[in-house]
Design an enzyme around this catalytic site. Structure first.
Site, short mmCIF file in Angstrom:
data_model
loop_
_atom_site.label_atom_id
_atom_site.label_comp_id
_atom_site.label_asym_id
_atom_site.label_seq_id
_atom_site.Cartn_x
_atom_site.Cartn_y
_atom_site.Cartn_z
N LYS A 1 0.86 -1.18 0.00
CA LYS A 1 0.00 0.00 0.00
C LYS A 1 0.89 1.23 0.00
O LYS A 1 1.52 1.58 1.01
CB LYS A 1 -0.90 0.03 1.25
CG LYS A 1 -2.00 1.07 1.09
CD LYS A 1 -2.39 1.76 2.37
CE LYS A 1 -1.57 2.98 2.71
NZ LYS A 1 -1.67 4.12 1.80
N GLY B 1 3.62 4.53 12.80
CA GLY B 1 4.45 3.35 13.01
C GLY B 1 4.24 2.76 14.40
O GLY B 1 4.11 1.54 14.55
N GLU C 1 10.60 2.00 9.99
CA GLU C 1 11.58 3.06 9.73
C GLU C 1 10.84 4.39 9.82
O GLU C 1 9.89 4.61 9.06
CB GLU C 1 12.22 2.89 8.36
CG GLU C 1 13.26 1.79 8.29
CD GLU C 1 14.41 1.97 9.27
OE1 GLU C 1 14.66 3.11 9.70
OE2 GLU C 1 15.02 0.96 9.62
N CYS D 1 13.97 11.50 5.39
CA CYS D 1 14.10 11.08 6.79
C CYS D 1 15.52 11.31 7.28
O CYS D 1 15.75 11.52 8.47
CB CYS D 1 13.71 9.63 6.95
SG CYS D 1 14.61 8.56 5.83
N GLU E 1 10.74 16.63 14.61
CA GLU E 1 10.96 16.55 13.16
C GLU E 1 9.98 17.49 12.45
O GLU E 1 8.78 17.43 12.67
CB GLU E 1 10.71 15.12 12.67
CG GLU E 1 11.02 14.95 11.19
CD GLU E 1 10.67 13.55 10.67
OE1 GLU E 1 9.54 13.09 10.91
OE2 GLU E 1 11.53 12.94 10.02
P1 NAP Z 1 2.76 8.54 7.37
O1 NAP Z 1 1.71 9.56 7.40
O2 NAP Z 1 3.07 7.79 8.61
O3 NAP Z 1 2.36 7.53 6.20
C1 NAP Z 1 3.17 6.42 5.85
C2 NAP Z 1 2.28 5.34 5.26
O4 NAP Z 1 1.42 4.84 6.30
C3 NAP Z 1 1.36 5.84 4.15
O5 NAP Z 1 1.21 4.84 3.18
C4 NAP Z 1 0.05 6.06 4.90
O6 NAP Z 1 -1.10 6.01 4.10
C5 NAP Z 1 0.09 4.87 5.85
N1 NAP Z 1 -0.83 4.98 6.97
C6 NAP Z 1 -1.36 6.10 7.53
N2 NAP Z 1 -2.19 5.75 8.56
C7 NAP Z 1 -2.18 4.40 8.62
C8 NAP Z 1 -2.82 3.44 9.46
N3 NAP Z 1 -3.63 3.81 10.43
N4 NAP Z 1 -2.58 2.13 9.24
C9 NAP Z 1 -1.74 1.73 8.26
N5 NAP Z 1 -1.10 2.59 7.44
C10 NAP Z 1 -1.31 3.90 7.62
O7 NAP Z 1 4.17 9.14 6.86
P2 NAP Z 1 4.42 10.05 5.58
O8 NAP Z 1 3.86 11.41 5.87
O9 NAP Z 1 4.00 9.34 4.34
O10 NAP Z 1 6.02 10.11 5.54
C11 NAP Z 1 6.76 11.03 6.28
C12 NAP Z 1 7.43 10.36 7.46
O11 NAP Z 1 8.14 9.22 7.01
C13 NAP Z 1 8.46 11.24 8.14
O12 NAP Z 1 8.32 11.14 9.53
C14 NAP Z 1 9.80 10.63 7.71
O13 NAP Z 1 10.86 10.85 8.60
C15 NAP Z 1 9.43 9.20 7.61
N6 NAP Z 1 10.36 8.48 6.74
C16 NAP Z 1 11.25 7.62 7.33
C17 NAP Z 1 12.18 6.94 6.55
C18 NAP Z 1 13.17 6.00 7.18
O14 NAP Z 1 13.69 5.14 6.46
N7 NAP Z 1 13.43 6.11 8.45
C19 NAP Z 1 12.20 7.13 5.15
C20 NAP Z 1 11.27 8.01 4.60
C21 NAP Z 1 10.34 8.68 5.41
P3 NAP Z 1 -1.76 7.39 3.55
O15 NAP Z 1 -0.73 8.00 2.68
O16 NAP Z 1 -2.96 6.93 2.84
O17 NAP Z 1 -2.06 8.22 4.76
#
Ligand code: NAP
Length: 485
Positions: free
Chosen positions: A175, A233, A250, A284, A385
């Site tokens: 997804k 997460g 991650e 990230c 962050e």
């Molecule tokens: P996010 O809002 O947590 O979304 C990540 C994924 O989770 C998306 O596919 C999202 O779907 C899904 N999701 C949201 N709510 C969910 C739920 N209740 N159950 C299951 N899945 C759910 O994060 P983001 O805004 O896309 O990304 C930014 C964050 O990612 C930042 O904090 C960044 O630091 C982190 N990041 C970390 C790394 C690493 O390797 N450490 C790499 C890249 C990014 P939807 O899009 O449909 O909401």
């Protein structure tokens, strides 16, 4: 009429059972709709997992080198479409075309690297204490795995989860993020065109909030690999561990760069600009804290501000643009809120700080690269962050103070030091609380053939990428085999 994109389930492109879709909007030009994507519901989740479950055993029975061949073929297909896939990515996520091109190339490399793992899949052979007993371990796939990915690396992150999962013999349900789902669908298309058997990869789009629980609850699920925010997460972790699912998380970072008194300040300024502002700070591993020894603080600040002011912000398709827009209005709002908070808490705005407006800027979510000076550890800008182009400068009295500041956050993803003082560099490498450590290089910019992941609240579980990635997607069996004739 925007292009309609479908889910991929059981080898077919199908509409969602909900009969609803959502738009994917270009953040540099909001009147450009990249496409309509399926707003999946729990019934689509069930269909995807059922397809994966049905395909997994035959896939696992195929010799691993032959599984790898599908990845090689998909890599070739992706490479032949490099220009158009990069353009898709810039359109949906906003990063510049050179950044997007680099990311698609990386996905190609990842598919090739893990294609090669099909011919290795190392395990152990260990001598027995007993005569005529031969002992070894076998790597076995887990079964059906779920991959949930963020928008900021919409091709590389899906690729670095899919490729090891597939080559190890798992079936996948992915997804992608709703803000940038097209790049992941392009990977799936390449695997389809490479002839991957139906059901081995399944991709459903739609809100994580709407389908996340259904994904984690499906009885065939064995493991979930997630990249995204800490909030989501940590929630996934609670649900998944109740079912004893294997989990890999991650998440966020507040990554420091230490600039010591002996540093080459031109190198330090260039490294900081690269790590803090490229990809609009939406990495990230982006550097969001520069911790600078007092004696070089003013000199560095001058160089840094001059370089930052010279950056060109604009639509990532235009030549010469260094920095694209924020990914959407909500992220732009978050960036601006943190800028207001930092000023309220007493940080000194050194450059940037505003939304860019007028002309083409009015169509997108553009923001000036922003630097704050005099940031102290209790300020929110030093601890939380932002995920935007906002850099906090902190003054350190000496190396020990710099180390305390660097480690004084809940995150531990990446960290850099700019110095040629080898004694200090060694101490930094040993004592810094980060999973990814760089010396005289930006905090961001990882290579696919090395393990990747953080410590503390940034990450949980096994490493991604490189040879260690296979550990998450396989379980080990131990065999004691006695020769009796
Ligand atoms: P996010 O809002 O947590 O979304 C990540 C994924 O989770 C998306 O596919 C999202 O779907 C899904 N999701 C949201 N709510 C969910 C739920 N209740 N159950 C299951 N899945 C759910 O994060 P983001 O805004 O896309 O990304 C930014 C964050 O990612 C930042 O904090 C960044 O630091 C982190 N990041 C970390 C790394 C690493 O390797 N450490 C790499 C890249 C990014 P939807 O899009 O449909 O909401």
């Amino acid at each position: 009429m925007p292009c309609q994109y479908l889910n991929f389930i059981g080898g077919q492109w199908v509409p969602s059972r909900t009969q609803r879709s959502f738009p994917n909007i270009n953040p540099a030009s909001t009147d450009d709709i990249v496409g309509e994507f399926q707003a999946s519901g729990p019934d689509d989740v069930v269909a995807a997992f059922t397809a994966a479950e049905g395909a997994q055993q035959a896939w696992a029975a195929l010799p691993a080198p032959r599984r790898g061949e599908y990845l090689f073929k998909a890599a070739e297909i992706l490479e032949s479409r490099l220009t158009s896939l990069a353009a898709d990515m810039t359109r949906e996520e906003g990063k510049t075309l050179p950044e997007a091109t680099g990311e698609v190339k990386r996905a190609v490399n990842i598919f090739r690297y893990f294609g090669g793992e099909g011919s290795r899949l190392f395990s152990y052979q260990i001598p027995s204490e007993r005569e005529n007993v031969f002992c070894f371990t076998l790597r076995k796939p887990l079964g059906v795995v779920a991959l949930i990915t963020p928008w900021n690396f919409p091709s590389a992150i899906p690729a670095w989860k899919m490729a090891p999962a597939l080559v190890a013999g798992n079936a996948v349900v992915i997804k992608p993020a709703s803000l940038a789902p097209l790049s992941a669908l392009r990977l799936v298309e390449a695997l389809e065109k490479a002839g991957l058997p139906a059901g081995v990869i399944n991709c459903i789009t739609g809100s994580g909030g709407a389908i996340g629980d259904a994904m984690l609850e499906h009885r065939s699920l064995k493991a979930v690999s997630f990249t995204g925010s800490c909030d989501v997460g940590n929630r996934l972790y609670d649900t998944a561990t109740k079912r004893r699912l294997r989990v890999q998380l991650e998440m966020g970072g507040k990554n420091p760069t230490l600039v010591l008194a002996d540093a080459n300040l031109d190198l330090a300024a260039a490294t900081l600009v690269n790590a803090a502002f490229f990809s609009t700070g939406q990495k990230c591993t982006a550097c969001s804290r520069a911790i600078v020894e007092r004696s070089v603080y003013e000199a560095l600040l001058e160089k840094l501000v001059a370089k930052t002011r010279a950056l060109k912000v604009g639509n990532g398709v235009e030549a010469g643009v260094d920095i694209g827009p924020a990914v959407d209005e909500a992220q732009l709002k978050t960036d601006l809120e943190y800028i207001t908070i930092a000023q309220r808490e007493g940080a000194q705005l050194l450059c940037g700080g505003k939304r860019l407006t007028g002309g083409a800027y009015d169509k997108g979510f553009f923001i000036e690269p922003t630097i704050f000076g005099g940031v102290t550890p209790e300020m929110r800008i030093a601890q939380e962050e932002v995920f935007g182009p906002v850099l906090a400068l902190m003054i350190a009295d000496d190396f020990e103070h710099a180390m305390r500041l660097a480690n004084g956050v809940r995150f531990g993803l990446s960290a850099a030091i700019i110095s040629n003082d080898m004694s200090r560099v060694h101490q930094f490498v040993n004592r810094i609380e980060a999973g990814l450590i760089t010396v005289n290089l930006p905090t961001a910019g990882v290579e696919y053939q090395l393990p990747f992941g953080g410590t503390k609240e940034s990450s949980f579980g096994m490493r991604e990428q490189g040879p260690l990635a296979l550990d998450f997607y396989t379980e080990s069996r131990t065999v004691y085999l006695k020769h009796t004739v």
